[in-house]
Enzyme design. Structure first.
Site, mmCIF file in Angstrom:
data_model
loop_
_atom_site.group_PDB
_atom_site.id
_atom_site.type_symbol
_atom_site.label_atom_id
_atom_site.label_comp_id
_atom_site.label_asym_id
_atom_site.label_seq_id
_atom_site.Cartn_x
_atom_site.Cartn_y
_atom_site.Cartn_z
ATOM 1 N N GLY A 20 0.806 -1.216 0.000
ATOM 2 C CA GLY A 20 0.000 0.000 0.000
ATOM 3 C C GLY A 20 0.837 1.261 0.000
ATOM 4 O O GLY A 20 1.840 1.382 -0.715
ATOM 5 N N VAL A 56 4.883 -2.622 15.983
ATOM 6 C CA VAL A 56 5.002 -1.202 16.345
ATOM 7 C C VAL A 56 4.400 -0.912 17.713
ATOM 8 O O VAL A 56 4.647 0.165 18.284
ATOM 9 C CB VAL A 56 4.356 -0.287 15.285
ATOM 10 C CG1 VAL A 56 5.002 -0.491 13.928
ATOM 11 C CG2 VAL A 56 2.852 -0.489 15.210
ATOM 12 N N TYR A 58 -11.079 3.678 14.029
ATOM 13 C CA TYR A 58 -10.114 4.195 13.060
ATOM 14 C C TYR A 58 -10.162 5.717 13.023
ATOM 15 O O TYR A 58 -9.121 6.384 13.063
ATOM 16 C CB TYR A 58 -10.422 3.617 11.682
ATOM 17 C CG TYR A 58 -9.469 4.037 10.599
ATOM 18 C CD1 TYR A 58 -8.198 3.478 10.518
ATOM 19 C CD2 TYR A 58 -9.835 4.980 9.648
ATOM 20 C CE1 TYR A 58 -7.312 3.855 9.522
ATOM 21 C CE2 TYR A 58 -8.958 5.356 8.642
ATOM 22 C CZ TYR A 58 -7.698 4.792 8.583
ATOM 23 O OH TYR A 58 -6.825 5.164 7.593
ATOM 24 N N THR A 105 -5.652 0.806 -1.924
ATOM 25 C CA THR A 105 -4.765 -0.052 -1.146
ATOM 26 C C THR A 105 -5.590 -1.200 -0.573
ATOM 27 O O THR A 105 -6.823 -1.132 -0.547
ATOM 28 C CB THR A 105 -4.117 0.717 0.016
ATOM 29 O OG1 THR A 105 -5.111 0.985 1.010
ATOM 30 C CG2 THR A 105 -3.497 2.019 -0.458
#
Length: 249
Positions: free
Chosen positions: A17, A64, A154, A189
């Site tokens: 992406g 992460v 999100y 993506t």
């Protein structure tokens, strides 16, 4: 772009992406790279493509959300390359649920990857960025700037990324570090095309935010990241560049 050739960048979410497109674009600009994702194997094709542009590339498997892994990744980058000129925080996840049914685990995962992961890499990289007067570019979203159905975690996470970006930009301007965000919309993506929506969604609500330009390749975001990392953007900091084909105009 001025001032990129020979610089060193660290890019998260680089296996596909926007992340992989950013890696390829910065390699084209002559930057040496550390590419980060959960799987080093998934990074292999991107590493090969970037190395084809004559730059040095390292792949690192990192969660992460894990403080120790992030610190070790940045230390490894510095051991190899000596400095960080650009940090591009692209890693992210998006989950789709009716908000009244949203699982807490998915909400936590979204915040941990999108917000905590971005913060951890910023924190670890900043001391080196003080020395290089470098640049951070964080991946936000147009959904940080408008309401979105069925993806409340999100939207909340990307709103947090915007405020993290602004706050770091103000705090570290005196050290010459620039911090900006890119807010994509309508980018082709896997995050936007390989979606499992919950049952009973209102398609009119989902489709009303589509750009008249249609879906665009991730390279359009990669070009914006390259610009923000370059000397051409030397007086841009604390800003959010919306790249969405007038979707929220």
């Amino acid at each position: 772009m001025r001032g990129l050739k020979g610089n060193k960048a660290l890019i998260t979410g680089a296996s596909g992406g926007i992340g992989s497109a950013t890696a390829v674009r910065l390699a084209e600009e002559g930057m040496d790279l550390t590419l980060v994702d959960l799987s080093a194997d998934a990074l292999a094709p991107v590493v090969a493509e970037c190395e084809g542009h004559g730059v040095q590339v390292e792949a690192r498997a990192v969660d992460v959300r894990d403080e120790d892994q992030v610190e070790a990744c940045v230390a490894g980058h510095l051991e190899t390359f000596g400095r960080i000129d650009t940090l591009a925080n692209i890693a992210g996840v998006q989950k789709w649920h009716h908000s009244h049914e949203h699982p807490v685990d998915d909400f936590r995962l979204t915040l941990d990857v999108n917000v905590l992961g971005t913060f951890l890499f910023c924190r670890a990289a900043l001391p080196s960025l003080f020395e290089t007067k470098g640049s951070i570019i964080n991946a936000a979203s147009i959904n940080a700037l408008r309401g979105i159905t069925y993806s409340v975690a999100y939207a909340a996470s990307k709103g947090a990324v915007l405020q993290l970006t602004r706050s770091l930009a103000v705090e570290y301007a005196s050290k010459g570090v620039r911090v900006n965000a890119v807010a994509p919309g309508g980018i082709d993506t896997p995050m936007t095309t390989e979606i499992t929506f919950p049952e009973g969604v209102n398609w009119d609500l989902l489709m009303k935010g589509m750009s008249q330009f249609g879906m665009q390749p991730p390279s359009v975001i990669a070009g914006t990241v390259a610009f923000l990392a370059s000397d051409d953007a030397s007086h841009i900091s604390g800003d959010t560049i919306v790249v969405d084909g007038a979707t929220i105009a």
